[in-house]
Design an enzyme around this catalytic site. Structure first.
Site, PDB file in Angstrom:
ATOM      1  N   TYR A  68       0.708  -1.266   0.076  1.00 28.32           N
ATOM      2  CA  TYR A  68       0.093   0.044  -0.107  1.00 28.32           C
ATOM      3  C   TYR A  68       0.801   1.377  -0.059  1.00 28.32           C
ATOM      4  CZ  TYR A  68      -5.001  -0.097   0.100  1.00 28.32           C
ATOM      5  OH  TYR A  68      -6.458  -0.154  -0.199  1.00 28.32           O
ATOM      6  N   GLU A  98      -0.648   4.903  -0.585  1.00 29.23           N
ATOM      7  CA  GLU A  98      -1.292   5.868  -0.695  1.00 29.23           C
ATOM      8  C   GLU A  98      -0.498   7.278  -0.539  1.00 29.23           C
ATOM      9  OE1 GLU A  98      -4.646   5.395   1.931  1.00 29.23           O
ATOM     10  OE2 GLU A  98      -5.864   4.423   0.501  1.00 29.23           O
ATOM     11  N   ASP A 120      -6.169  13.511 -25.460  1.00 28.80           N
ATOM     12  CA  ASP A 120      -5.960  12.250 -24.824  1.00 28.80           C
ATOM     13  C   ASP A 120      -5.491  11.478 -25.999  1.00 28.80           C
ATOM     14  OD1 ASP A 120      -6.656   9.583 -24.545  1.00 28.80           O
ATOM     15  OD2 ASP A 120      -8.746   9.595 -23.931  1.00 28.80           O
ATOM     16  N   THR A 154      -2.973   5.993 -22.175  1.00 34.55           N
ATOM     17  CA  THR A 154      -2.903   4.651 -21.557  1.00 34.55           C
ATOM     18  C   THR A 154      -1.462   4.294 -21.898  1.00 34.55           C
ATOM     19  OG1 THR A 154      -3.526   3.706 -23.918  1.00 34.55           O
ATOM     20  CG2 THR A 154      -5.444   3.919 -22.360  1.00 34.55           C
ATOM     21  N   LYS A 200      -1.261   0.596 -25.214  1.00 31.33           N
ATOM     22  CA  LYS A 200      -1.864   0.509 -26.926  1.00 31.33           C
ATOM     23  C   LYS A 200      -0.612   0.452 -27.620  1.00 31.33           C
ATOM     24  CE  LYS A 200      -6.293   1.972 -25.544  1.00 31.33           C
ATOM     25  NZ  LYS A 200      -7.561   2.990 -25.627  1.00 31.33           N
ATOM     26  N   ARG A 207      -1.494  -2.600 -18.731  1.00 30.38           N
ATOM     27  CA  ARG A 207      -2.554  -1.812 -18.873  1.00 30.38           C
ATOM     28  C   ARG A 207      -2.561  -0.682 -17.746  1.00 30.38           C
ATOM     29  NH1 ARG A 207      -6.897  -3.212 -21.213  1.00 30.38           N
ATOM     30  NH2 ARG A 207      -5.566  -4.727 -22.246  1.00 30.38           N
TER      31      ARG A 207
HETATM   32  C1  LIG Z   1      -8.489   3.177 -24.890  1.00 29.97           C
HETATM   33  C2  LIG Z   1      -8.720   4.470 -24.555  1.00 29.97           C
HETATM   34  C3  LIG Z   1      -9.082   5.334 -23.228  1.00 29.97           C
HETATM   35  C4  LIG Z   1      -9.098   4.332 -22.269  1.00 29.97           C
HETATM   36  O1  LIG Z   1      -8.562   3.500 -21.754  1.00 29.97           O
HETATM   37  P1  LIG Z   1      -8.864   2.311 -20.671  1.00 29.97           P
HETATM   38  O2  LIG Z   1      -7.594   1.774 -20.060  1.00 29.97           O
HETATM   39  O3  LIG Z   1      -9.341   1.330 -21.288  1.00 29.97           O
HETATM   40  O4  LIG Z   1      -9.739   2.855 -19.554  1.00 29.97           O
HETATM   41  C5  LIG Z   1      -9.329   6.407 -23.081  1.00 29.97           C
HETATM   42  N1  LIG Z   1      -9.220   7.246 -24.096  1.00 29.97           N
HETATM   43  C6  LIG Z   1      -9.004   7.042 -25.264  1.00 29.97           C
HETATM   44  C7  LIG Z   1      -8.768   7.939 -26.789  1.00 29.97           C
HETATM   45  C8  LIG Z   1      -8.642   5.360 -25.691  1.00 29.97           C
HETATM   46  O5  LIG Z   1      -8.512   5.119 -26.844  1.00 29.97           O
END
Ligand SMILES: *Cc1c(COP(=O)(O)O)cnc(C)c1O
Length: 413
Positions: free
Chosen positions: A47, A49, A193, A220, A223, A229
């Protein structure tokens, strides 16, 4: 067999499924052994925090050092002096915290709509973002490109507190500088994003939202960045306090230090010249495959791609995204149905499919493999339009998939 063994058996089954499948889901990838090792380590027991040097629990000196190294590494990856918070559990958590750091419920946010390729967290009515904020949307033009005229018109009309850019299913370069100019004109904050394209930004294969001066940049890590993840939030130094307290204590409790260690490893991997070569191959494989579909007479949204994904528009064929996805699953090719611009079918059905090359490029698939895969998908679409799908047809496609995967493996020893 014990219940525990059953879970491990299921994990083995999933491992086999991944090995025997051509994975074209644009948001997936295959992480390194080191990444996997860190994510499965004893750090899950701890933990922590708070933030390095300011934790609520004792015994944090080791995780403090890991998290500090992770922070430094990600700044280096993007060559930036922006602050970075490495604790978001996912991309959605990162966006949730980013919004709550700078706007209040009821504030107006201008973003792209889901059916044009944005993410759920960009204001979908079924998501917290659509429920908490007054979301207004900009559109795309008839070819599928983001309509910057519309962005400006909506920004002037609605005076949003925040403009959001970035997408989950957009095959072209996003002009962050143009978004910055519009945000400045109306006094809005700008958030990018970059969840999908972060790997391309890291290697200079997509214009940088850092250089464009976005106020907040979320991503993220799993990807194109090919890490565990999770999520990251970058912000201008003056927003550091707001972003950090929005993650903890605002939206999360204890950070996942095992994932943070894996994120650090992914950052080091992304700085290796081999990663830059990898991203180049992802882009060139994507182009090769997209062009093959065009040559075979298919429509692509915007006619092609600049990045790691493209969108097949199946409207003309009459085949739905849903049926194509389900049939390809039987043939051991995985992709996802996707809305096309000005979609007439529901998001559960759709008239399109999204195809990405990041995952199979990691596994060493060559351009020949991607071309052969396009050929298999074409046969499936033609069969769905014509004679239908028999067991023999599925078996023949599975053999083709095996052959493609075998030659990929052989090529990589
Ligand atoms: C995949 C994605 C997310 C969210 O990702 P998670 O880890 O699945 O919550 C947010 N924004 C965009 C543009 C994405 O493609």
């Amino acid at each position: 067999m014990s219940q525990v063994d059953e879970i491990f058996k299921l994990i083995d089954r999933e491992k086999a499924r991944q090995a025997q499948t051509i994975e074209l889901i644009a948001s997936e990838n295959f992480v390194s052994e080191n990444c996997m090792k860190a994510a499965g380590s004893c750090l899950t027991n701890k933990y922590a925090e708070g933030y390095p040097g300011k934790r609520y629990y004792g015994g944090c000196d080791v995780v403090d050092e890991i998290e500090s190294r992770c922070i430094d590494a990600w700044k280096q990856v993007f060559n930036t002096n922006y602050h970075v918070n490495v604790q978001p559990h996912s991309g959605s958590q990162a966006n949730c915290a980013a919004y709550s750091a700078v706007i209040k419920p009821g504030d107006t946010v201008l973003s792209m709509s889901l059916d044009n390729g944005a993410h759920l967290t960009h204001g979908s009515s079924v998501n917290f973002s659509g429920k908490l904020y007054n979301m207004v949307f900009y559109g795309i033009d008839s070819r599928g490109y983001i309509d910057m005229e519309d962005v400006r018109r909506k920004a002037l009309e609605f005076k949003p507190a925040l403009i959001v850019t970035g997408a989950s299913a957009y095959p072209r370069i996003i002009d962050f500088q143009a978004f910055r100019a519009i945000a400045d004109e109306v006094g809005a904050l700008l958030m990018t994003d970059m969840a999908h394209i972060a790997g391309l930004v890291a290697t200079g294969r997509h214009p940088s939202p850092f250089e464009a001066g976005c106020d907040i940049i979320t991503t993220t890590t799993h990807k194109t960045l090919r890490g565990p993840r999770g999520g990251l939030i970058f912000c201008k130094p003056e927003l550091k306090k707001k972003i950090d307290s929005a993650i903890f204590p605002g939206n999360q409790g204890g950070p996942l230090e095992h994932i943070i260690a894996a994120k650090a490893i992914a950052a080091y991997e992304a700085m290796d010249p081999a990663y830059s070569d990898y991203i180049d191959r992802v882009i060139s494989n994507c182009n090769t495959m997209a062009n093959r579909f065009v040559d075979m007479g298919y429509d692509l949204v915007t006619g092609g791609t600049d990045n790691h994904l493209f969108l097949l528009d199946l409207t003309k064929s009459g085949v739905t995204g849903k049926v194509l996805q389900e049939t390809l699953d039987l043939c051991r090719i995985t992709l996802n149905k996707n809305c096309v611009p000005h979609e007439t079918r529901s998001p559960q059905v759709t008239s399109g499919a999204r195809i990405g090359t990041a995952a199979m490029t990691t596994r060493g698939m060559s351009s020949d493999g991607f071309l052969a895969t396009a050929g298999v998908i074409d046969k499936v679409i033609k069969a769905l339009q014509g004679s239908g799908i028999s067991d023999e047809f599925i078996d023949a496609r599975k053999s083709e998939v095996d052959e493609i995967l075998n030659s990929t493996l052989t090529a990589n020893g």
